[in-house]
Design a protein around this motif. Structure first.
Motif, short mmCIF file in Angstrom:
data_model
loop_
_atom_site.label_atom_id
_atom_site.label_comp_id
_atom_site.label_asym_id
_atom_site.label_seq_id
_atom_site.Cartn_x
_atom_site.Cartn_y
_atom_site.Cartn_z
N VAL A 9 0.91 -1.24 0.19
CA VAL A 9 0.11 0.10 -0.05
C VAL A 9 0.76 1.50 -0.07
O VAL A 9 1.87 1.24 0.82
CB VAL A 9 -1.05 0.10 1.20
CG1 VAL A 9 -0.02 0.07 2.55
CG2 VAL A 9 -2.18 1.21 1.03
N PRO A 10 0.63 2.19 -0.84
CA PRO A 10 1.51 3.34 -1.03
C PRO A 10 1.48 4.34 0.10
O PRO A 10 0.36 4.39 1.01
CB PRO A 10 1.10 4.02 -2.53
CG PRO A 10 0.30 3.21 -2.93
CD PRO A 10 -0.25 2.34 -2.17
N ARG A 11 2.41 4.92 0.61
CA ARG A 11 2.50 5.70 1.80
C ARG A 11 1.51 6.80 1.70
O ARG A 11 1.05 7.42 2.73
CB ARG A 11 3.76 5.97 2.22
CG ARG A 11 4.64 5.11 2.77
CD ARG A 11 6.15 5.53 3.14
NE ARG A 11 6.20 6.39 4.33
CZ ARG A 11 6.03 5.94 5.33
NH1 ARG A 11 6.17 4.81 5.84
NH2 ARG A 11 6.38 7.12 6.61
N TRP A 12 1.36 7.31 0.42
CA TRP A 12 0.52 8.55 0.60
C TRP A 12 -0.94 8.17 0.45
O TRP A 12 -1.89 9.14 0.92
CB TRP A 12 0.75 9.16 -0.94
CG TRP A 12 0.29 8.50 -2.10
CD1 TRP A 12 1.06 7.41 -2.80
CD2 TRP A 12 -1.09 8.10 -2.84
NE1 TRP A 12 0.52 6.85 -3.90
CE2 TRP A 12 -0.77 7.35 -3.81
CE3 TRP A 12 -2.02 8.78 -2.46
CZ2 TRP A 12 -1.83 6.91 -4.85
CZ3 TRP A 12 -3.36 8.55 -3.36
CH2 TRP A 12 -2.99 7.29 -4.56
N LEU A 13 -1.45 6.85 0.77
CA LEU A 13 -2.68 6.51 1.04
C LEU A 13 -2.70 6.43 2.51
O LEU A 13 -3.76 5.77 3.02
CB LEU A 13 -3.00 5.17 0.50
CG LEU A 13 -3.40 5.15 -1.24
CD1 LEU A 13 -3.55 3.95 -1.69
CD2 LEU A 13 -4.41 6.00 -1.49
N LEU A 14 -1.76 6.55 3.26
CA LEU A 14 -1.70 6.69 4.87
C LEU A 14 -1.51 7.68 5.48
O LEU A 14 -0.47 7.88 5.96
CB LEU A 14 -0.70 5.28 5.15
CG LEU A 14 -0.60 3.87 4.55
CD1 LEU A 14 0.51 3.08 4.71
CD2 LEU A 14 -1.80 3.27 4.57
N VAL A 26 3.02 5.09 13.32
CA VAL A 26 3.01 4.07 12.50
C VAL A 26 2.02 4.88 11.42
O VAL A 26 0.95 5.35 11.59
CB VAL A 26 2.15 3.05 12.90
CG1 VAL A 26 2.22 1.96 11.71
CG2 VAL A 26 3.27 2.56 13.94
N PRO A 27 2.39 5.05 9.88
CA PRO A 27 1.58 5.58 8.96
C PRO A 27 0.29 4.68 8.78
O PRO A 27 0.58 3.50 8.79
CB PRO A 27 2.47 5.41 7.71
CG PRO A 27 3.72 5.47 8.15
CD PRO A 27 3.80 4.57 9.48
N ALA A 28 -0.73 5.24 8.79
CA ALA A 28 -1.97 4.34 8.70
C ALA A 28 -3.38 5.27 8.13
O ALA A 28 -3.23 6.37 7.81
CB ALA A 28 -2.55 4.13 10.21
N ILE A 41 -5.89 0.89 8.67
CA ILE A 41 -4.87 -0.01 7.86
C ILE A 41 -3.54 0.44 7.63
O ILE A 41 -3.47 1.92 7.65
CB ILE A 41 -5.94 0.43 6.20
CG1 ILE A 41 -7.10 -0.09 6.36
CG2 ILE A 41 -4.65 -0.27 5.07
CD1 ILE A 41 -7.40 -1.54 6.22
N THR A 42 -2.55 -0.33 7.77
CA THR A 42 -1.19 0.01 7.78
C THR A 42 -0.31 -0.79 6.75
O THR A 42 -0.75 -1.73 5.89
CB THR A 42 -0.53 -0.20 9.06
OG1 THR A 42 -0.48 -1.58 9.37
CG2 THR A 42 -1.35 0.48 10.06
N ALA A 43 0.69 -0.45 6.38
CA ALA A 43 1.68 -1.14 5.72
C ALA A 43 1.61 -2.71 6.24
O ALA A 43 1.52 -2.95 7.46
CB ALA A 43 2.97 -0.81 5.60
N PRO A 44 1.93 -3.54 5.32
CA PRO A 44 2.13 -5.11 5.81
C PRO A 44 3.30 -5.36 6.81
O PRO A 44 4.22 -4.72 6.91
CB PRO A 44 2.39 -5.83 4.59
CG PRO A 44 2.87 -4.98 3.52
CD PRO A 44 2.16 -3.51 3.94
#
Length: 106
Positions: A3-8, A34-36, A61-64
């Protein structure tokens, strides 16, 4: 694909649950900033530990690869401290959808 960081756009803090002690639940070192992506909506979900239906008031929702077992403390962007009900690792090998970790919070 991850998932791209700009979506978090949000930031959360996760204190992973590591077990109970004589003084109550124990948590590991906090994972700060934590980016989410946080959606504060009410949903009915099944608790991972016993399968009972409970209400989730926030979905994160976060990165895997986030370590957030059920029972972990999650500090949401508005400062509210919640408890993780369940965590799901979403993968789709071979499909053009991003991998992510979803945490359902009380």
């Amino acid at each position: 694909m991850i998932v791209p960081r700009w979506l978090l756009p949000h930031r959360v803090t996760v204190e992973p649950y590591i077990g109970d002690s004589a003084y109550g639940p124990r948590y590991g070192p906090p994972l700060a900033d934590v980016p989410a992506m946080v959606a504060e909506t009410v949903k009915q979900v099944r608790r991972a530990s016993d399968g009972r239906e409970v209400v989730s008031t926030a979905q994160v929702i976060t990165a895997p690869g986030l370590t957030c077992p059920a029972g972990s403390r999650v500090t949401l962007p508005d400062g509210r401290v919640s408890t993780a009900i369940s965590t799901a690792q979403h993968t789709a090998p071979g499909l053009p959808v991003p991998q992510s970790t979803e945490v359902m919070c009380e």
